[in-house]
Motif scaffolding. Sequence first.
Motif, PDB file in Angstrom:
ATOM      1  N   VAL A 199       0.855  -1.181   0.000  1.00 26.86           N
ATOM      2  CA  VAL A 199       0.000   0.000   0.000  1.00 26.86           C
ATOM      3  C   VAL A 199       0.891   1.230   0.000  1.00 26.86           C
ATOM      4  CG1 VAL A 199      -1.739   1.310   1.272  1.00 26.86           C
ATOM      5  CG2 VAL A 199      -1.834  -1.198   1.238  1.00 26.86           C
ATOM      6  N   GLY A 200       0.684   2.116  -0.962  1.00 25.42           N
ATOM      7  CA  GLY A 200       1.451   3.351  -1.029  1.00 25.42           C
ATOM      8  C   GLY A 200       0.667   4.511  -0.446  1.00 25.42           C
ATOM      9  N   LEU A 201       1.186   5.106   0.628  1.00 24.26           N
ATOM     10  CA  LEU A 201       0.577   6.301   1.209  1.00 24.26           C
ATOM     11  C   LEU A 201       1.007   7.519   0.389  1.00 24.26           C
ATOM     12  CD1 LEU A 201      -1.153   6.269   3.906  1.00 24.26           C
ATOM     13  CD2 LEU A 201       0.248   4.243   3.547  1.00 24.26           C
ATOM     14  N   THR A 202       0.055   8.381   0.051  1.00 25.73           N
ATOM     15  CA  THR A 202       0.373   9.556  -0.764  1.00 25.73           C
ATOM     16  C   THR A 202       0.661  10.777   0.107  1.00 25.73           C
ATOM     17  OG1 THR A 202      -2.003   9.991  -1.015  1.00 25.73           O
ATOM     18  CG2 THR A 202      -0.912   8.742  -2.769  1.00 25.73           C
ATOM     19  N   THR A 203       1.310  10.555   1.234  1.00 27.47           N
ATOM     20  CA  THR A 203       1.701  11.662   2.106  1.00 27.47           C
ATOM     21  C   THR A 203       2.833  12.478   1.499  1.00 27.47           C
ATOM     22  OG1 THR A 203       3.092  10.066   3.267  1.00 27.47           O
ATOM     23  CG2 THR A 203       0.976  10.604   4.270  1.00 27.47           C
ATOM     24  N   THR A 204       3.686  11.821   0.706  1.00 26.88           N
ATOM     25  CA  THR A 204       4.868  12.481   0.153  1.00 26.88           C
ATOM     26  C   THR A 204       4.791  12.621  -1.361  1.00 26.88           C
ATOM     27  OG1 THR A 204       6.189  11.513   1.938  1.00 26.88           O
ATOM     28  CG2 THR A 204       7.387  12.417   0.063  1.00 26.88           C
ATOM     29  N   LEU A 205       4.340  11.562  -2.030  1.00 28.97           N
ATOM     30  CA  LEU A 205       4.305  11.526  -3.489  1.00 28.97           C
ATOM     31  C   LEU A 205       2.880  11.306  -3.980  1.00 28.97           C
ATOM     32  CD1 LEU A 205       7.424   9.222  -3.941  1.00 28.97           C
ATOM     33  CD2 LEU A 205       7.354  11.715  -4.178  1.00 28.97           C
ATOM     34  N   ASP A 206       2.659  11.542  -5.275  1.00 29.76           N
ATOM     35  CA  ASP A 206       1.317  11.365  -5.814  1.00 29.76           C
ATOM     36  C   ASP A 206       1.033   9.900  -6.134  1.00 29.76           C
ATOM     37  OD1 ASP A 206       2.530  10.787  -8.310  1.00 29.76           O
ATOM     38  OD2 ASP A 206       2.375  12.878  -8.952  1.00 29.76           O
ATOM     39  N   GLU A 207      -0.223   9.617  -6.456  1.00 24.10           N
ATOM     40  CA  GLU A 207      -0.664   8.243  -6.694  1.00 24.10           C
ATOM     41  C   GLU A 207       0.123   7.570  -7.807  1.00 24.10           C
ATOM     42  OE1 GLU A 207      -4.734   5.843  -8.079  1.00 24.10           O
ATOM     43  OE2 GLU A 207      -4.842   7.928  -7.384  1.00 24.10           O
ATOM     44  N   ALA A 208       0.329   8.276  -8.912  1.00 27.62           N
ATOM     45  CA  ALA A 208       1.039   7.674 -10.043  1.00 27.62           C
ATOM     46  C   ALA A 208       2.455   7.277  -9.661  1.00 27.62           C
ATOM     47  CB  ALA A 208       1.057   8.649 -11.218  1.00 27.62           C
ATOM     48  N   THR A 209       3.132   8.121  -8.893  1.00 27.58           N
ATOM     49  CA  THR A 209       4.523   7.847  -8.533  1.00 27.58           C
ATOM     50  C   THR A 209       4.642   6.661  -7.591  1.00 27.58           C
ATOM     51  OG1 THR A 209       5.062  10.191  -8.812  1.00 27.58           O
ATOM     52  CG2 THR A 209       6.637   8.845  -7.598  1.00 27.58           C
ATOM     53  N   VAL A 210       3.760   6.571  -6.601  1.00 26.09           N
ATOM     54  CA  VAL A 210       3.873   5.439  -5.679  1.00 26.09           C
ATOM     55  C   VAL A 210       3.561   4.129  -6.402  1.00 26.09           C
ATOM     56  CG1 VAL A 210       3.447   6.802  -3.601  1.00 26.09           C
ATOM     57  CG2 VAL A 210       1.530   5.702  -4.747  1.00 26.09           C
ATOM     58  N   LYS A 211       2.632   4.165  -7.352  1.00 28.22           N
ATOM     59  CA  LYS A 211       2.330   2.947  -8.107  1.00 28.22           C
ATOM     60  C   LYS A 211       3.478   2.576  -9.039  1.00 28.22           C
ATOM     61  CE  LYS A 211      -2.719   2.940  -7.952  1.00 28.22           C
ATOM     62  NZ  LYS A 211      -3.971   2.994  -8.752  1.00 28.22           N
ATOM     63  N   GLN A 212       4.126   3.567  -9.632  1.00 29.71           N
ATOM     64  CA  GLN A 212       5.274   3.299 -10.495  1.00 29.71           C
ATOM     65  C   GLN A 212       6.413   2.636  -9.729  1.00 29.71           C
ATOM     66  OE1 GLN A 212       6.236   7.129 -12.125  1.00 29.71           O
ATOM     67  NE2 GLN A 212       4.436   7.171 -13.472  1.00 29.71           N
ATOM     68  N   ASN A 213       6.471   2.883  -8.427  1.00 27.83           N
ATOM     69  CA  ASN A 213       7.548   2.334  -7.604  1.00 27.83           C
ATOM     70  C   ASN A 213       7.158   1.048  -6.881  1.00 27.83           C
ATOM     71  OD1 ASN A 213      10.135   4.156  -7.393  1.00 27.83           O
ATOM     72  ND2 ASN A 213       8.383   5.540  -7.648  1.00 27.83           N
ATOM     73  N   GLY A 214       5.997   0.480  -7.210  1.00 24.71           N
ATOM     74  CA  GLY A 214       5.684  -0.843  -6.692  1.00 24.71           C
ATOM     75  C   GLY A 214       4.433  -0.987  -5.861  1.00 24.71           C
ATOM     76  N   ALA A 215       3.721   0.112  -5.585  1.00 21.19           N
ATOM     77  CA  ALA A 215       2.506   0.001  -4.779  1.00 21.19           C
ATOM     78  C   ALA A 215       1.393  -0.673  -5.575  1.00 21.19           C
ATOM     79  CB  ALA A 215       2.047   1.378  -4.315  1.00 21.19           C
ATOM     80  N   ASP A 216       0.681  -1.574  -4.921  1.00 22.40           N
ATOM     81  CA  ASP A 216      -0.488  -2.197  -5.547  1.00 22.40           C
ATOM     82  C   ASP A 216      -1.670  -1.243  -5.561  1.00 22.40           C
ATOM     83  OD1 ASP A 216       0.315  -5.137  -6.015  1.00 22.40           O
ATOM     84  OD2 ASP A 216       0.979  -4.749  -3.967  1.00 22.40           O
ATOM     85  N   ILE A 217      -1.799  -0.468  -4.490  1.00 24.46           N
ATOM     86  CA  ILE A 217      -2.817   0.575  -4.435  1.00 24.46           C
ATOM     87  C   ILE A 217      -2.200   1.804  -3.786  1.00 24.46           C
ATOM     88  CG2 ILE A 217      -4.734  -1.057  -4.292  1.00 24.46           C
ATOM     89  CD1 ILE A 217      -4.986  -0.281  -1.302  1.00 24.46           C
ATOM     90  N   ALA A 218      -2.803   2.962  -4.022  1.00 24.66           N
ATOM     91  CA  ALA A 218      -2.364   4.207  -3.392  1.00 24.66           C
ATOM     92  C   ALA A 218      -3.529   4.781  -2.602  1.00 24.66           C
ATOM     93  CB  ALA A 218      -1.896   5.204  -4.446  1.00 24.66           C
ATOM     94  N   VAL A 219      -3.256   5.201  -1.367  1.00 26.47           N
ATOM     95  CA  VAL A 219      -4.311   5.743  -0.508  1.00 26.47           C
ATOM     96  C   VAL A 219      -3.793   6.977   0.218  1.00 26.47           C
ATOM     97  CG1 VAL A 219      -5.368   3.469  -0.169  1.00 26.47           C
ATOM     98  CG2 VAL A 219      -3.666   4.299   1.474  1.00 26.47           C
ATOM     99  N   PRO A 220      -4.687   7.911   0.564  1.00 24.81           N
ATOM    100  CA  PRO A 220      -4.256   9.099   1.302  1.00 24.81           C
ATOM    101  C   PRO A 220      -4.085   8.840   2.792  1.00 24.81           C
ATOM    102  CG  PRO A 220      -6.598   9.234   0.850  1.00 24.81           C
ATOM    103  CD  PRO A 220      -6.102   8.006   0.140  1.00 24.81           C
TER     104      PRO A 220
END
Length: 236
Positions: A199-220
């Motif tokens: 799970v990629g938290l979008t506290t630092t980066l946007d949804e697209a960036t966290v997914k590009q780096n391996g997150a299955d989903i992005a959440v705030p």
Amino acid sequence: MQNRFKKRCRARSCSPMFSRALLFDMDGTLTNSDPFHHEAFVEFGKAYGVDIDEPTFLKYVSGQANSLIFKNLFSHVATEEHPRLADEKEALFRRLIVGRLKPIDGLVDLLNWAVERKVGLAVVSNAPRPNVIDMLAQLGIAEYFHTIVLGSELARGKPDPLPYLTGLERLGVAADRAIAFEDAPPGLRAAHAAKIATVGLTTTLDEATVKQNGADIAVPDYRAPGLWELIGRVIG
């Protein structure tokens, strides 16, 4: 916290065995601490003629181990001095965060949910141990976690998967029965390489960036419906 929430084993290499696990990065994942790290680096960098603006911070600092940060940004200072500089910067950071940290929205509810269902909980971080201990105490969540895994105390830190593999081993959980929570590229790549649903938290980066780096989903935050759907699929 009630006794039933207390850890049964406090040693960093000793923890109970579980069938499911949640593994959390520290900075930017349990709490939005990156602004305070940036503040500390801006102030600290001035003394050494290093300008650490936001793009520089995101590229060279966020989620990285101190050894790499100081190698990249303070290369004009003798390498043998880097550990001392890192200690000074982290001490400044710990002074800056006093009374200023709060958990990411929904985090405590998720931790309580996990405790009630006997889900193993770990912190997996590249941060120095004094920072992690101090931050967990300030957030009031230290007692939830069964183990703390730090990249600086292993042969390799993130983005290598070793910290996450170590967390799984300590908790006795298979990768396909675990979920990792991250916010920065090194940690996202580490969790993905360990074959853990991420799970990629979008506290630092946007949804697209966290997914590009391996997150299955992005959440705030930890209240997002998509997060609970993933939890239901992976660990039930």
